[in-house]
Design an enzyme around this catalytic site. Structure first.
Site, mmCIF file in Angstrom:
data_model
loop_
_atom_site.group_PDB
_atom_site.id
_atom_site.type_symbol
_atom_site.label_atom_id
_atom_site.label_comp_id
_atom_site.label_asym_id
_atom_site.label_seq_id
_atom_site.Cartn_x
_atom_site.Cartn_y
_atom_site.Cartn_z
ATOM 1 N N GLU A 78 14.452 -5.367 6.699
ATOM 2 C CA GLU A 78 13.314 -5.209 5.790
ATOM 3 C C GLU A 78 13.773 -4.954 4.355
ATOM 4 O O GLU A 78 13.257 -5.539 3.396
ATOM 5 C CB GLU A 78 12.424 -4.044 6.252
ATOM 6 C CG GLU A 78 11.937 -4.176 7.688
ATOM 7 C CD GLU A 78 12.826 -3.473 8.694
ATOM 8 O OE1 GLU A 78 12.286 -2.790 9.571
ATOM 9 O OE2 GLU A 78 14.069 -3.604 8.592
ATOM 10 N N LEU A 96 44.695 -8.373 25.855
ATOM 11 C CA LEU A 96 43.283 -8.015 25.689
ATOM 12 C C LEU A 96 42.749 -8.362 24.304
ATOM 13 O O LEU A 96 41.837 -7.719 23.799
ATOM 14 C CB LEU A 96 43.055 -6.522 25.998
ATOM 15 C CG LEU A 96 43.504 -6.069 27.391
ATOM 16 C CD1 LEU A 96 43.206 -4.595 27.600
ATOM 17 C CD2 LEU A 96 42.851 -6.911 28.478
ATOM 18 N N ALA A 116 47.510 -15.640 44.357
ATOM 19 C CA ALA A 116 48.147 -16.187 45.549
ATOM 20 C C ALA A 116 48.747 -15.047 46.375
ATOM 21 O O ALA A 116 48.775 -13.893 45.957
ATOM 22 C CB ALA A 116 49.215 -17.194 45.150
ATOM 23 N N HIS A 174 19.082 -2.684 6.222
ATOM 24 C CA HIS A 174 18.344 -3.246 7.352
ATOM 25 C C HIS A 174 17.564 -4.472 6.892
ATOM 26 O O HIS A 174 17.430 -4.731 5.697
ATOM 27 C CB HIS A 174 17.418 -2.196 7.946
ATOM 28 C CG HIS A 174 18.148 -1.109 8.666
ATOM 29 N ND1 HIS A 174 17.501 -0.112 9.374
ATOM 30 C CD2 HIS A 174 19.479 -0.847 8.792
ATOM 31 C CE1 HIS A 174 18.395 0.700 9.904
ATOM 32 N NE2 HIS A 174 19.596 0.285 9.562
ATOM 33 N N CYS A 190 12.497 1.331 11.133
ATOM 34 C CA CYS A 190 13.037 2.636 11.514
ATOM 35 C C CYS A 190 12.398 3.761 10.704
ATOM 36 O O CYS A 190 11.833 3.557 9.633
ATOM 37 C CB CYS A 190 14.553 2.654 11.347
ATOM 38 S SG CYS A 190 15.117 2.547 9.631
#
Length: 332
Positions: free
Chosen positions: A46, A198, A157, A44, A70
């Site tokens: 920190e 996708l 369309a 993290h 945390c």
């Protein structure tokens, strides 16, 4: 704190984590170290900042962090404990962590004798982490609903053809949006009708480094020859018609942001269910007429019940216009 937010922006946009930045200051206010979170499973912010210092170098320092440190053991240890063990004297952070399993770092540090200050540049941090915060607080992914339409609101369309309504610049912007979301949601009808890949691709058609997880909603089976079957991340099918249940499945899989590129039926269901957090509407300067409207029934029976939108921004993309909007919740 402004520098910590800048550092947080270096972290990956997608993934099951918050983008967090940290700055360690010496008692005289000079910067000792900086850090940011590079993604799930990495230190993290920190701990990343502290890792740049020799043992004992952080004693008496001030840690400035964009999110409450945390207080739990996940893939890494509690940041609150790391700051206590490093001898940090003061911790300043912007906003409390909304997760009940993570929250509590502030109390733990105060109990250890650290001076803790919260709420510094809180509004800026809330804006920066808006999607992640909303996902954690609501227990479902942030959902961006996208469609491309003609000026008269048609997505195809009269004969059903729809490629291409918008130009190259707008289509490339869509690919960038795909790469900036954890998942991409379509209905099974869209897969059968359009056979989309996708994927998130660059200008030359190359796959981008960040790819969304394709999610197909609906009961109809995906054909073995469908392009989505060859997606680099595979795909997930959420069968049935229970939209909240499907979103719960995604959230439990660590998916915090979803781009919905669905047809009118699923698009309308998302709006009607009140889970469309943002709309990306790509408008082409053409007229198509015909029956294929971008949005179907959203529960508006009379003009008094109309759904109002708040336009956040408008952007010109070649000949097309991108309207970024939010549903006005004050009128619903």
């Amino acid at each position: 704190m402004r520098r910590a937010l800048e550092l947080a922006g270096y972290g990956p946009v997608t993934g099951d984590h918050a983008r967090v930045g940290a700055v360690i200051l010496a008692p005289d206010g000079s910067v000792l170290a900086e850090g940011y979170h590079r993604g799930a499973g990495t230190p993290h912010a920190e701990v990343d900042a502290l890792s740049h210092l020799a043992p004992g170098a952080a004693a008496g320092s001030t840690a400035v962090v964009t999110l409450e440190p945390c207080n739990h053991h996940g893939r890494t240890g509690p940041c609150a404990v790391a700051l206590i063990d490093a001898g940090v004297a003061r911790v300043v952070y912007a906003i409390d962590d909304p997760s009940p399993t993570v929250h509590g770092g502030a109390e733990r540090m105060r109990a250890a004798g650290i001076d803790v200050v919260s709420g510094v540049m809180a509004s800026e941090a809330e804006s920066f982490l808006e999607r992640w915060l909303r996902s954690v607080r609501l227990g479902r992914p942030w959902i961006t609903v996208k469609w491309a339409a003609s000026l008269d609101g048609r997505v195809a369309a009269s004969d059903g053809t729809s490629r291409w309504i918008t130009g190259a610049a707008a289509r490339q912007h869509v690919h960038e949006q795909r790469a900036a979301h954890d998942a991409i949601l379509v209905g099974s009808g869209t897969v059968l009708a359009d056979d989309p890949s996708l994927t998130a691709r660059g200008d030359a058609g190359e796959l981008l480094s960040e790819q969304p997880l394709p999610v197909v909603f609906g009961e109809r089976l995906v054909p073995a020859e469908a392009q989505v079957m060859r997606h680099p991340r595979g795909f997930l099918q959420c069968s049935g018609h229970d939209l909240p249940a499907a979103l719960d499945v995604l959230h439990r899989r660590g998916i915090h942001t979803v781009l919905a590129e669905a047809g009118p039926t699923l698009t309308s269901a998302l709006i009607r269910a009140g889970v469309a957090d943002e709309l990306l509407i790509y408008v082409a300067p053409i007229l198509l007429g015909g029956p294929y409207s971008a949005v179907a029934d959203i529960g508006v029976g009379t003009i008094a019940d109309r759904t109002r939108l708040i336009v956040v921004s408008t952007t010109t993309l070649g000949p097309d216009l991108l309207i970024r909007a939010r549903i006005d919740r004050s009128t619903t």
